[in-house]
Design a protein around this motif. Structure first.
Motif, PDB file in Angstrom:
ATOM      1  N   GLY A 118       0.782  -1.230   0.000  1.00 48.52           N
ATOM      2  CA  GLY A 118       0.000   0.000   0.000  1.00 48.52           C
ATOM      3  C   GLY A 118       0.812   1.278   0.000  1.00 48.52           C
ATOM      4  N   ARG A 119       2.112   1.182   0.195  1.00 52.39           N
ATOM      5  CA  ARG A 119       2.948   2.394   0.161  1.00 52.39           C
ATOM      6  C   ARG A 119       2.917   3.047  -1.218  1.00 52.39           C
ATOM      7  NH1 ARG A 119       8.668   0.287   1.836  1.00 52.39           N
ATOM      8  NH2 ARG A 119       7.927  -1.390   0.438  1.00 52.39           N
ATOM      9  N   TYR A 120       2.567   2.275  -2.247  1.00 56.30           N
ATOM     10  CA  TYR A 120       2.609   2.786  -3.620  1.00 56.30           C
ATOM     11  C   TYR A 120       1.221   3.120  -4.163  1.00 56.30           C
ATOM     12  CZ  TYR A 120       7.314   0.881  -3.297  1.00 56.30           C
ATOM     13  OH  TYR A 120       8.589   0.621  -2.901  1.00 56.30           O
ATOM     14  N   ARG A 121       0.263   3.312  -3.276  1.00 56.88           N
ATOM     15  CA  ARG A 121      -1.113   3.544  -3.726  1.00 56.88           C
ATOM     16  C   ARG A 121      -1.254   4.812  -4.557  1.00 56.88           C
ATOM     17  NH1 ARG A 121      -0.603   4.607   1.615  1.00 56.88           N
ATOM     18  NH2 ARG A 121      -1.260   6.638   2.427  1.00 56.88           N
ATOM     19  N   ASP A 122      -0.372   5.791  -4.367  1.00 55.97           N
ATOM     20  CA  ASP A 122      -0.531   7.075  -5.060  1.00 55.97           C
ATOM     21  C   ASP A 122      -0.020   7.067  -6.501  1.00 55.97           C
ATOM     22  OD1 ASP A 122      -1.689   8.225  -2.854  1.00 55.97           O
ATOM     23  OD2 ASP A 122       0.186   9.023  -2.062  1.00 55.97           O
ATOM     24  N   ILE A 123       0.561   5.970  -6.965  1.00 59.58           N
ATOM     25  CA  ILE A 123       1.048   5.963  -8.345  1.00 59.58           C
ATOM     26  C   ILE A 123       0.013   5.421  -9.326  1.00 59.58           C
ATOM     27  CG2 ILE A 123       3.441   5.795  -7.567  1.00 59.58           C
ATOM     28  CD1 ILE A 123       3.518   2.921  -8.565  1.00 59.58           C
ATOM     29  N   LEU A 124      -1.068   4.833  -8.786  1.00 61.42           N
ATOM     30  CA  LEU A 124      -2.154   4.356  -9.646  1.00 61.42           C
ATOM     31  C   LEU A 124      -3.420   4.266  -8.797  1.00 61.42           C
ATOM     32  CD1 LEU A 124      -3.277   3.261 -12.266  1.00 61.42           C
ATOM     33  CD2 LEU A 124      -2.322   1.013 -11.708  1.00 61.42           C
TER      34      LEU A 124
END
Length: 323
Positions: free
Chosen positions: A191-197
């Motif tokens: 979930g750390r990468y939720r802001d890229i998609l």
């Protein structure tokens, strides 16, 4: 003896409207050549006005049932992978259940965006192995055209609508890699990468929102994570990449598909590719490609198939199965 979830039928449905790349040239600073070079996409299908995700899913389910020679009453459950369900609730799966006149069993949705079908397939496999169900229709269906920002040329040219379905059935195997059916699965998320998609709206914000994507960042994660999850799933099955007959990847971008194949040490003639005709149909892309691959005569009984996907979350995973 070991219980395996074996594919006994597959089918798909695409809306009638075909949108060629050239259509975007009238409203965006883009071109057919630019879209092809960046993604490999040549065309995609868009749902008609009033046509919903459950409509597409039902048509794909009927095609899979026909392919398997089954009736809805022969099935115990329906799982629909989608991020674009008709309503907040009830689930698209229950709507499909109703349209099929299936008066028994259970139905529910799974939401893991482009990795949704892998998650749904893994869930169905677990239910069959545990004895919860004997036969399950697993569907991936999307109407991503409903969440596009038509002013954003980086995203709106990439996605399309469609549905694919397969039927899993409990059968007995020897417990070896030569068995038909699902041999291993691997699921992951971060979930750390939720802001890229993501989509910048939802129920709790009382807005629909549009899809937003940092393309370069998604690409950076995709190839490494897809190759890694496929390798992990193969290892769980006691198999190696050189034994693969077909990779059926999430159809998002030809460069991601080719990069993943290269990392696995496979040539592209062992990869089922449909992205040029469908665009990125999110959770629908893998079952669509499986159905098309079978129809083309590429995927045959006994073939070892690896399928993998990554989507918003980030969520990613792979399934190894023998057709």
């Amino acid at each position: 003896m070991t219980t395996r979830a074996v594919v006994t039928g597959v089918g798909h449905y695409l809306p009638d409207r075909v949108v060629e790349n050239a259509e975007f040239e009238a409203t965006l600073e883009t071109s057919d050549a630019w879209i092809r070079s960046r993604s490999g996409i040549e065309r995609r299908h868009f749902a008609a006005e009033g046509q919903t995700t459950s409509d597409l899913a039902t048509r794909a389910a009927r095609a899979a049932l026909q392919d398997a020679g089954l009736e809805p009453d022969d099935v115990d459950a329906i799982i629909v992978a989608t991020s674009t369900a008709d309503l907040t609730f009830p689930s698209a799966a229950t709507m499909v259940q109703s349209e099929l006149n299936m008066m028994h069993g259970f139905a529910f949705d799974v939401q893991a965006v482009c990795a949704g079908f892998i998650y749904a397939l893994t869930t169905a496999n677990s239910m069959i192995i545990s004895g919860q169900a004997k036969r399950i229709i697993v569907i991936g269906a999307e109407t991503f055209s409903r969440i596009m920002d038509w002013t954003d040329r980086a995203t709106c040219v990439l996605f399309g609508d469609g549905a694919g379905a397969l039927i899993l059935e409990a059968q007995e195997g020897d417990g070896t890699g030569t068995d038909r059916g699902i041999l291993a699965t691997d699921l992951n998320s971060d979930g750390r990468y939720r802001d890229i998609l993501y989509v910048d709206g939802g129920v709790s914000t009382q807005s629909t929102g549009f899809l937003r994507m940092q393309g370069k960042e998604v690409f950076r994660h995709a190839v490494e994570k897809l190759a890694s999850t496929a390798t992990t799933a193969l290892s769980k099955a006691g198999l190696s990449a050189d034994q693969i007959d077909w990779v059926v990847p999430h159809q998002a971008n030809i460069r991601i598909i080719a990069g993943t194949a290269k990392k696995l040490g496979l040539s592209m003639d062992r990869v089922v590719v449909t992205v040029q005709d469908h665009g990125n149909t999110s959770a629908a892309s893998i079952p669509l490609a499986l159905s098309v691959g079978k129809a083309r005569g590429q995927i045959k009984p006994g073939d070892l198939v690896v399928t993998e996907a990554i989507g918003g979350g980030l969520a990613w995973g792979a399934v190894v199965l023998r057709w």
